[in-house]
Design a protein around this motif. Structure first.
Motif, PDB file in Angstrom:
ATOM      1  N   PRO A 127      -6.040 -35.018 -30.818  1.00 55.28           N
ATOM      2  CA  PRO A 127      -6.673 -33.728 -31.081  1.00 55.28           C
ATOM      3  C   PRO A 127      -7.663 -33.878 -32.239  1.00 55.28           C
ATOM      4  CG  PRO A 127      -4.267 -33.575 -31.210  1.00 55.28           C
ATOM      5  CD  PRO A 127      -4.634 -35.025 -31.218  1.00 55.28           C
ATOM      6  N   TYR A 185     -10.555 -31.843 -34.634  1.00 52.79           N
ATOM      7  CA  TYR A 185     -11.302 -30.662 -35.038  1.00 52.79           C
ATOM      8  C   TYR A 185     -12.131 -31.044 -36.261  1.00 52.79           C
ATOM      9  CZ  TYR A 185     -12.286 -25.956 -36.704  1.00 52.79           C
ATOM     10  OH  TYR A 185     -12.914 -24.828 -37.143  1.00 52.79           O
ATOM     11  N   GLU A 211     -13.925 -33.856 -36.889  1.00 56.10           N
ATOM     12  CA  GLU A 211     -13.482 -35.190 -37.315  1.00 56.10           C
ATOM     13  C   GLU A 211     -14.593 -36.223 -37.130  1.00 56.10           C
ATOM     14  OE1 GLU A 211     -10.717 -35.754 -38.790  1.00 56.10           O
ATOM     15  OE2 GLU A 211      -9.201 -34.332 -38.114  1.00 56.10           O
ATOM     16  N   ASP A 246     -11.366 -29.926 -30.216  1.00 59.93           N
ATOM     17  CA  ASP A 246     -10.866 -28.558 -30.330  1.00 59.93           C
ATOM     18  C   ASP A 246     -11.959 -27.645 -30.905  1.00 59.93           C
ATOM     19  OD1 ASP A 246      -9.325 -26.343 -30.586  1.00 59.93           O
ATOM     20  OD2 ASP A 246      -8.025 -27.112 -32.164  1.00 59.93           O
ATOM     21  N   ASN A 283     -12.419 -23.211 -31.034  1.00 61.64           N
ATOM     22  CA  ASN A 283     -11.239 -23.779 -31.680  1.00 61.64           C
ATOM     23  C   ASN A 283      -9.982 -23.022 -31.236  1.00 61.64           C
ATOM     24  OD1 ASN A 283      -9.532 -23.531 -34.645  1.00 61.64           O
ATOM     25  ND2 ASN A 283      -9.907 -25.507 -33.739  1.00 61.64           N
ATOM     26  N   ALA A 328      -6.414 -37.846 -35.595  1.00 55.95           N
ATOM     27  CA  ALA A 328      -7.621 -38.671 -35.674  1.00 55.95           C
ATOM     28  C   ALA A 328      -7.786 -39.324 -37.046  1.00 55.95           C
ATOM     29  CB  ALA A 328      -8.833 -37.810 -35.358  1.00 55.95           C
ATOM     30  N   ASP A 329      -7.054 -38.817 -38.053  1.00 53.65           N
ATOM     31  CA  ASP A 329      -7.332 -39.246 -39.427  1.00 53.65           C
ATOM     32  C   ASP A 329      -6.544 -40.475 -39.878  1.00 53.65           C
ATOM     33  OD1 ASP A 329      -4.853 -38.180 -39.580  1.00 53.65           O
ATOM     34  OD2 ASP A 329      -5.367 -36.499 -40.865  1.00 53.65           O
ATOM     35  N   GLN A 367      -3.459 -40.802 -40.210  1.00 55.40           N
ATOM     36  CA  GLN A 367      -2.222 -40.531 -40.954  1.00 55.40           C
ATOM     37  C   GLN A 367      -1.016 -40.918 -40.106  1.00 55.40           C
ATOM     38  OE1 GLN A 367      -2.894 -36.380 -42.436  1.00 55.40           O
ATOM     39  NE2 GLN A 367      -2.268 -37.315 -44.359  1.00 55.40           N
ATOM     40  N   ARG A 417      -5.160 -39.377 -45.588  1.00 57.19           N
ATOM     41  CA  ARG A 417      -6.264 -39.280 -44.634  1.00 57.19           C
ATOM     42  C   ARG A 417      -7.294 -40.394 -44.808  1.00 57.19           C
ATOM     43  NH1 ARG A 417      -9.246 -35.817 -41.803  1.00 57.19           N
ATOM     44  NH2 ARG A 417      -7.941 -34.242 -40.831  1.00 57.19           N
ATOM     45  N   THR A 463      -8.294 -32.132 -44.743  1.00 53.90           N
ATOM     46  CA  THR A 463      -7.232 -31.497 -43.969  1.00 53.90           C
ATOM     47  C   THR A 463      -7.697 -30.112 -43.513  1.00 53.90           C
ATOM     48  OG1 THR A 463      -5.001 -30.649 -43.978  1.00 53.90           O
ATOM     49  CG2 THR A 463      -6.118 -30.708 -46.096  1.00 53.90           C
ATOM     50  N   LYS A 464      -7.201 -29.697 -42.325  1.00 56.20           N
ATOM     51  CA  LYS A 464      -7.608 -28.396 -41.786  1.00 56.20           C
ATOM     52  C   LYS A 464      -6.621 -27.305 -42.194  1.00 56.20           C
ATOM     53  CE  LYS A 464     -10.722 -30.795 -39.708  1.00 56.20           C
ATOM     54  NZ  LYS A 464     -10.205 -32.078 -40.159  1.00 56.20           N
ATOM     55  N   TRP A 465      -5.613 -27.711 -42.971  1.00 58.23           N
ATOM     56  CA  TRP A 465      -4.551 -26.757 -43.291  1.00 58.23           C
ATOM     57  C   TRP A 465      -4.669 -26.230 -44.712  1.00 58.23           C
ATOM     58  CZ3 TRP A 465      -1.244 -25.098 -39.600  1.00 58.23           C
ATOM     59  CH2 TRP A 465      -1.238 -25.836 -38.424  1.00 58.23           C
TER      60      TRP A 465
HETATM   61  N1  UDP Z   1      -6.627 -30.349 -35.504  1.00 63.85           N
HETATM   62  C1  UDP Z   1      -7.006 -29.733 -34.309  1.00 63.85           C
HETATM   63  N2  UDP Z   1      -7.248 -28.384 -34.325  1.00 63.85           N
HETATM   64  C2  UDP Z   1      -7.115 -27.620 -35.446  1.00 63.85           C
HETATM   65  C3  UDP Z   1      -6.707 -28.265 -36.644  1.00 63.85           C
HETATM   66  C4  UDP Z   1      -6.463 -29.623 -36.626  1.00 63.85           C
HETATM   67  O1  UDP Z   1      -7.126 -30.382 -33.284  1.00 63.85           O
HETATM   68  O2  UDP Z   1      -7.363 -26.417 -35.378  1.00 63.85           O
HETATM   69  C5  UDP Z   1      -6.383 -31.814 -35.506  1.00 63.85           C
HETATM   70  C6  UDP Z   1      -7.159 -32.582 -36.571  1.00 63.85           C
HETATM   71  O3  UDP Z   1      -8.441 -32.920 -36.132  1.00 63.85           O
HETATM   72  C7  UDP Z   1      -6.291 -33.806 -36.800  1.00 63.85           C
HETATM   73  C8  UDP Z   1      -4.870 -33.252 -36.551  1.00 63.85           C
HETATM   74  O4  UDP Z   1      -5.038 -32.049 -35.816  1.00 63.85           O
HETATM   75  O5  UDP Z   1      -6.548 -34.848 -35.875  1.00 63.85           O
HETATM   76  C9  UDP Z   1      -4.136 -32.995 -37.853  1.00 63.85           C
HETATM   77  O6  UDP Z   1      -4.898 -32.184 -38.706  1.00 63.85           O
HETATM   78  P1  UDP Z   1      -4.955 -32.390 -40.272  1.00 63.85           P
HETATM   79  O7  UDP Z   1      -5.132 -33.839 -40.580  1.00 63.85           O
HETATM   80  O8  UDP Z   1      -5.996 -31.458 -40.786  1.00 63.85           O
HETATM   81  O9  UDP Z   1      -3.535 -31.896 -40.701  1.00 63.85           O
HETATM   82  P2  UDP Z   1      -2.555 -32.568 -41.801  1.00 63.85           P
HETATM   83  O10 UDP Z   1      -2.458 -34.032 -41.448  1.00 63.85           O
HETATM   84  O11 UDP Z   1      -3.198 -32.331 -43.111  1.00 63.85           O
HETATM   85  O12 UDP Z   1      -1.247 -31.850 -41.610  1.00 63.85           O
END
Ligand code: UDP
Ligand code: MG
Length: 337
Positions: free
Chosen positions: A29, A31, A33, A62, A90, A114-115, A117, A220, A225-227
């Motif tokens: 997934p 978003y 990226e 997304d 989205n 994708a990051d 992690q 990352r 981060t998207k959160w």
């Molecule tokens: N992502 C997505 N849609 C969203 C938010 C996030 O597809 O609305 C994807 C984002 O591209 C990434 C994964 O979900 O590949 C995890 O997101 P992120 O790294 O921001 O979250 P964290 O690792 O900080 O919990």
């Protein structure tokens, strides 16, 4: 003639081998990226020779607003294993996961951020557990939250404590969406067609033989981060509402308790008035009680409202995601099925 026959035989063998190799779909997934997509691709390509399977990379865009889709298209032009689905807007990671599981064609499926992690170095072990040790699903959890703001870790821990007290489905602290599963498990997850999706719960709810792998948190590779804290809070609330009806019970119990307290007070006041007469006193305390009860009532109605809202959204039966464009090569050839 003999040589020709041998060649044909060898060709046959080679085909047989190629057919035997299972297909692993990597679902990513994405978003916004644009920076991480090429890095991710490189990392996966490096580990690919270690995996005894064919690969399919399925990027789910997304509704990104940056050049993510262009980056994905660039990869898919030079590498036919790269497929993609791009949403009309989205829809959130949960929807992306659903779309990925639905569109992927592999015998095994793995969800990865994708990051980076989600360390690709775990992939060989995950495959081994499924192929040789009979597991249906290999899940991962972070054992540390290194690199995360402490306040976020604190609330995350509280959340897992709370939800596990309230819900019958165990939601594992630190569990990632990074999971490899067989087609059977993916189909089970897809059979849950609810609109309000909380994957951490769904993955547990479906059951199956699951192996947990643990690893240290990885930061990352690039991007952000998207959160936000608020988004996480709403996500946590959604999780509780989706996997527990305990808040509803709590508000009823509280209501009942207050009713009993009020009843005892009424008796005391009646007796006191009969014995000592009725001097008008105590309006401040009365005001406090009224405000207290009004607050409690609103709170309970709020809880009720949360469940009603979810039911309302669910009854609309809207699609979980909408596709704007896609390229799924292996599916096209199979579409006759
Ligand atoms: N992502 C997505 N849609 C969203 C938010 C996030 O597809 O609305 C994807 C984002 O591209 C990434 C994964 O979900 O590949 C995890 O997101 P992120 O790294 O921001 O979250 P964290 O690792 O900080 O919990
Ligand atoms: Mg991340």
């Amino acid at each position: 003639m003999y040589n020709q026959c041998q060649d044909i035989l060898k060709l046959g063998e080679a085909r047989g081998e190629a057919q035997e190799k299972k297909l692993l779909s990597v679902i990513i997934p994405c978003y916004n990226e644009q920076e991480t997509v090429p890095i991710f691709y490189r990392a996966i390509s490096e580990i690919a020779p270690e995996l005894n399977v064919e690969l399919e990379l399925l990027f789910i865009d997304d509704g990104s607003r940056d050049r993510t889709l262009d980056e994905i298209k660039k990869l898919s032009e030079k590498d036919e294993r790269v497929n993609y689905v791009s949403f009309s807007r989205n829809f959130g990671k949960e929807a992306a996961i659903y779309a990925g599981l639905q569109s992927a064609t592999g015998d095994y499926l793995v969800l990865m951020d994708a990051d980076l992690q989600d360390p690709p170095s775990l992939l060989p072990q995950m495959l081994h557990e499924i192929q040789d040790n009979g597991y249906d699903c290999v899940a991962t959890r972070r054992v540390t939250r290194k690199g995360e703001p402490p306040i976020r870790s604190f609330f995350a821990r509280r959340f897992y404590r709370l939800i596990n007290r309230m819900s019958k489905t165990e939601i594992v602290d630190g569990a990632r969406d990074y999971q490899m599963m067989t087609r059977q498990v993916a189909d089970a997850i897809l059979s849950i067609g609810e609109y309000n999706r909380f994957s951490k719960g769904i993955f547990e709810w479906v059951g199956f033989k699951k192996k947990w792998l643990e690893y240290e948190n990885v930061e990352r590779a690039a991007g952000e981060t998207k959160w936000s804290f608020w988004k996480l809070f709403v996500y946590a609330m959604d999780g509780i509402v989706a996997y527990s009806t305990v808040p509803l019970v709590l508000s009823s119990v509280l209501g009942l308790l207050l009713f009993v307290v009020a009843f005892v007070f009424i008796i005391i006041i009646i007796v006191r008035t009969l014995v000592f007469g009725d001097p008008t006193q105590g309006w401040p305390s009365l005001a406090c009680i009224i405000i207290f009860l009004a607050g409690l009532q609103l709170f309970s109605i709020g809880i009720l409202g949360q469940y009603l809202a979810k039911t309302y959204l669910e009854t609309k039966r809207r699609p979980i995601y909408l596709i704007r464009e896609k390229k799924i090569a292996s599916k096209e050839t199979e579409s006759v099925r």
